[in-house]
Design a protein around this motif. Structure first.
Motif, PDB file in Angstrom:
ATOM      1  N   GLN A   1      -2.875   9.377  -6.004  1.00  0.00           N
ATOM      2  CA  GLN A   1      -4.333   9.335  -6.149  1.00  0.00           C
ATOM      3  C   GLN A   1      -4.947   8.065  -5.561  1.00  0.00           C
ATOM      4  OE1 GLN A   1      -4.665   9.974 -10.405  1.00  0.00           O
ATOM      5  NE2 GLN A   1      -5.170  12.137 -10.082  1.00  0.00           N
ATOM      6  N   LEU A   2      -4.118   7.078  -5.262  1.00  0.00           N
ATOM      7  CA  LEU A   2      -4.609   5.826  -4.685  1.00  0.00           C
ATOM      8  C   LEU A   2      -4.771   5.892  -3.163  1.00  0.00           C
ATOM      9  CD1 LEU A   2      -2.546   3.240  -6.772  1.00  0.00           C
ATOM     10  CD2 LEU A   2      -4.998   3.748  -6.955  1.00  0.00           C
ATOM     11  N   GLU A   3      -4.474   7.037  -2.588  1.00  0.00           N
ATOM     12  CA  GLU A   3      -4.512   7.150  -1.123  1.00  0.00           C
ATOM     13  C   GLU A   3      -5.898   6.801  -0.556  1.00  0.00           C
ATOM     14  OE1 GLU A   3      -3.163  10.136   2.456  1.00  0.00           O
ATOM     15  OE2 GLU A   3      -2.751  10.709   0.380  1.00  0.00           O
ATOM     16  N   ARG A   4      -6.949   7.280  -1.186  1.00  0.00           N
ATOM     17  CA  ARG A   4      -8.302   6.981  -0.686  1.00  0.00           C
ATOM     18  C   ARG A   4      -8.598   5.487  -0.777  1.00  0.00           C
ATOM     19  NH1 ARG A   4     -14.239   9.555  -1.801  1.00  0.00           N
ATOM     20  NH2 ARG A   4     -15.319   7.830  -0.847  1.00  0.00           N
ATOM     21  N   VAL A   5      -8.242   4.868  -1.881  1.00  0.00           N
ATOM     22  CA  VAL A   5      -8.456   3.433  -2.052  1.00  0.00           C
ATOM     23  C   VAL A   5      -7.712   2.668  -0.966  1.00  0.00           C
ATOM     24  CG1 VAL A   5      -8.038   1.454  -3.567  1.00  0.00           C
ATOM     25  CG2 VAL A   5      -8.874   3.607  -4.534  1.00  0.00           C
ATOM     26  N   VAL A   6      -6.478   3.047  -0.725  1.00  0.00           N
ATOM     27  CA  VAL A   6      -5.669   2.384   0.301  1.00  0.00           C
ATOM     28  C   VAL A   6      -6.303   2.570   1.678  1.00  0.00           C
ATOM     29  CG1 VAL A   6      -3.451   2.518   1.518  1.00  0.00           C
ATOM     30  CG2 VAL A   6      -3.513   2.332  -0.978  1.00  0.00           C
ATOM     31  N   HIS A   7      -6.819   3.753   1.929  1.00  0.00           N
ATOM     32  CA  HIS A   7      -7.496   4.010   3.205  1.00  0.00           C
ATOM     33  C   HIS A   7      -8.696   3.064   3.359  1.00  0.00           C
ATOM     34  CE1 HIS A   7      -9.082   6.166   6.644  1.00  0.00           C
ATOM     35  NE2 HIS A   7     -10.245   6.218   6.023  1.00  0.00           N
ATOM     36  N   GLU A   8      -9.484   2.914   2.310  1.00  0.00           N
ATOM     37  CA  GLU A   8     -10.654   2.041   2.349  1.00  0.00           C
ATOM     38  C   GLU A   8     -10.252   0.575   2.527  1.00  0.00           C
ATOM     39  OE1 GLU A   8     -12.743   2.994  -1.260  1.00  0.00           O
ATOM     40  OE2 GLU A   8     -13.269   5.006  -0.545  1.00  0.00           O
ATOM     41  N   LEU A   9      -9.199   0.158   1.838  1.00  0.00           N
ATOM     42  CA  LEU A   9      -8.730  -1.221   1.965  1.00  0.00           C
ATOM     43  C   LEU A   9      -8.194  -1.491   3.368  1.00  0.00           C
ATOM     44  CD1 LEU A   9      -6.979  -1.562  -1.506  1.00  0.00           C
ATOM     45  CD2 LEU A   9      -9.131  -2.651  -0.799  1.00  0.00           C
ATOM     46  N   THR A  10      -7.523  -0.505   3.933  1.00  0.00           N
ATOM     47  CA  THR A  10      -7.010  -0.641   5.298  1.00  0.00           C
ATOM     48  C   THR A  10      -8.167  -0.729   6.290  1.00  0.00           C
ATOM     49  OG1 THR A  10      -4.983   0.530   4.696  1.00  0.00           O
ATOM     50  CG2 THR A  10      -5.499   0.398   7.042  1.00  0.00           C
ATOM     51  N   ARG A  11      -9.228   0.020   6.037  1.00  0.00           N
ATOM     52  CA  ARG A  11     -10.417  -0.063   6.894  1.00  0.00           C
ATOM     53  C   ARG A  11     -11.005  -1.466   6.848  1.00  0.00           C
ATOM     54  NH1 ARG A  11     -13.324   0.893  11.312  1.00  0.00           N
ATOM     55  NH2 ARG A  11     -15.519   1.129  10.877  1.00  0.00           N
ATOM     56  N   ASP A  12     -11.011  -2.097   5.693  1.00  0.00           N
ATOM     57  CA  ASP A  12     -11.475  -3.486   5.604  1.00  0.00           C
ATOM     58  C   ASP A  12     -10.652  -4.376   6.532  1.00  0.00           C
ATOM     59  OD1 ASP A  12     -13.181  -2.604   3.566  1.00  0.00           O
ATOM     60  OD2 ASP A  12     -11.964  -3.483   1.952  1.00  0.00           O
TER      61      ASP A  12
ATOM     62  N   ARG B   1      -9.398  -1.933  -8.120  1.00  0.00           N
ATOM     63  CA  ARG B   1      -9.149  -0.524  -7.859  1.00  0.00           C
ATOM     64  C   ARG B   1      -7.686  -0.199  -7.548  1.00  0.00           C
ATOM     65  NH1 ARG B   1     -12.946   1.268  -3.382  1.00  0.00           N
ATOM     66  NH2 ARG B   1     -12.384   3.360  -4.093  1.00  0.00           N
ATOM     67  N   LEU B   2      -6.937  -1.196  -7.139  1.00  0.00           N
ATOM     68  CA  LEU B   2      -5.538  -0.944  -6.772  1.00  0.00           C
ATOM     69  C   LEU B   2      -4.566  -1.569  -7.757  1.00  0.00           C
ATOM     70  CD1 LEU B   2      -3.804   0.361  -4.458  1.00  0.00           C
ATOM     71  CD2 LEU B   2      -3.653  -1.944  -3.509  1.00  0.00           C
ATOM     72  N   LEU B   3      -4.836  -2.798  -8.137  1.00  0.00           N
ATOM     73  CA  LEU B   3      -3.860  -3.537  -8.959  1.00  0.00           C
ATOM     74  C   LEU B   3      -4.298  -3.725 -10.406  1.00  0.00           C
ATOM     75  CD1 LEU B   3      -2.983  -6.302  -6.343  1.00  0.00           C
ATOM     76  CD2 LEU B   3      -1.626  -4.287  -6.933  1.00  0.00           C
ATOM     77  N   THR B   4      -5.199  -2.897 -10.885  1.00  0.00           N
ATOM     78  CA  THR B   4      -5.746  -3.081 -12.231  1.00  0.00           C
ATOM     79  C   THR B   4      -4.709  -3.070 -13.343  1.00  0.00           C
ATOM     80  OG1 THR B   4      -6.226  -0.723 -12.307  1.00  0.00           O
ATOM     81  CG2 THR B   4      -8.049  -2.184 -11.760  1.00  0.00           C
ATOM     82  N   ASN B   5      -3.647  -2.310 -13.167  1.00  0.00           N
ATOM     83  CA  ASN B   5      -2.643  -2.221 -14.231  1.00  0.00           C
ATOM     84  C   ASN B   5      -1.416  -3.070 -13.968  1.00  0.00           C
ATOM     85  OD1 ASN B   5      -4.211  -0.343 -15.674  1.00  0.00           O
ATOM     86  ND2 ASN B   5      -3.513   1.279 -14.305  1.00  0.00           N
TER      87      ASN B   5
ATOM     88  N   TYR C   1       0.818  -1.209   0.000  1.00  0.00           N
ATOM     89  CA  TYR C   1       0.000   0.000   0.000  1.00  0.00           C
ATOM     90  C   TYR C   1       0.852   1.260   0.000  1.00  0.00           C
ATOM     91  CZ  TYR C   1      -4.138  -2.893   1.096  1.00  0.00           C
ATOM     92  OH  TYR C   1      -5.167  -3.807   1.070  1.00  0.00           O
ATOM     93  N   LYS C   2       1.887   1.268   0.795  1.00  0.00           N
ATOM     94  CA  LYS C   2       2.786   2.430   0.829  1.00  0.00           C
ATOM     95  C   LYS C   2       3.455   2.626  -0.525  1.00  0.00           C
ATOM     96  CE  LYS C   2       3.716   2.287   5.761  1.00  0.00           C
ATOM     97  NZ  LYS C   2       4.711   2.059   6.819  1.00  0.00           N
ATOM     98  N   ASP C   3       3.900   1.535  -1.120  1.00  0.00           N
ATOM     99  CA  ASP C   3       4.542   1.609  -2.435  1.00  0.00           C
ATOM    100  C   ASP C   3       3.577   2.139  -3.494  1.00  0.00           C
ATOM    101  OD1 ASP C   3       6.801   0.497  -1.274  1.00  0.00           O
ATOM    102  OD2 ASP C   3       6.552  -1.477  -2.212  1.00  0.00           O
ATOM    103  N   MET C   4       2.339   1.639  -3.468  1.00  0.00           N
ATOM    104  CA  MET C   4       1.362   2.040  -4.477  1.00  0.00           C
ATOM    105  C   MET C   4       1.014   3.529  -4.350  1.00  0.00           C
ATOM    106  SD  MET C   4       0.929  -0.690  -6.316  1.00  0.00           S
ATOM    107  CE  MET C   4      -0.562  -0.476  -7.264  1.00  0.00           C
ATOM    108  N   VAL C   5       0.881   4.024  -3.130  1.00  0.00           N
ATOM    109  CA  VAL C   5       0.564   5.444  -2.926  1.00  0.00           C
ATOM    110  C   VAL C   5       1.753   6.308  -3.310  1.00  0.00           C
ATOM    111  CG1 VAL C   5       0.051   7.200  -1.163  1.00  0.00           C
ATOM    112  CG2 VAL C   5      -1.232   5.054  -1.211  1.00  0.00           C
TER     113      VAL C   5
END
Length: 140
Positions: free
Chosen positions: A78-89, A134-138, A69-73
């Protein structure tokens, strides 16, 4: 820094799928114990279920949070919100597992614990789908 398999959608998805399939099998085994009113076996299976979630899914979650997650952000802020949501999960899953542990220590294994297991599985399924889409699509 995360391991290379976490950034590759196919291999990452395989990790999720294997752990989730095992969780579903354990859930079925626990359900059978509850339905047959075998409390002793239900206690044993519940301990295995909790160990599974802690050692497989939640350990994987910690690795994602510490590396992927840190690497992706860092690569794409722009992935910060997605990472926040995934971390909440992950946090929700940790709380549910903690609740299950409390019930196990109180030897309170019943349909409520089965509902908690169902909740874990549902959250994990949605989480895994979001992570892939949402995170690893590419990432291949």
């Amino acid at each position: 820094m995360s391991g290379p398999s976490l950034k590759k959608q196919d291999s990452h998805s395989s990790i999720h799928e294997a752990a989730l399939n095992e969780a579903k099998e354990l859930r079925q085994l626990f359900r059978k114990c509850i339905e047959s009113d075998d409390v002793e076996k239900a206690l044993q299976v519940a301990a295995v279920v909790i160990e599974h979630w802690e050692s497989r899914t939640l350990q994987h979650a910690a690795a994602e949070e510490e590396g992927l997650y840190k690497d992706m952000v860092k690569e794409n802020p722009q992935l910060e919100r997605v990472v926040h949501e995934l971390t909440r999960d992950h946090d929700l899953m940790r709380r549910i597992v903690s609740n299950m542990k409390e019930r196990l220590h109180a030897e309170d294994v019943d349909n409520r614990m089965l509902s908690l297991l169902d909740s874990l599985i549902i959250i994990d399924e949605i989480h895994n789908e979001d992570e892939m889409n949402r995170l690893l699509t590419n990432s291949k």
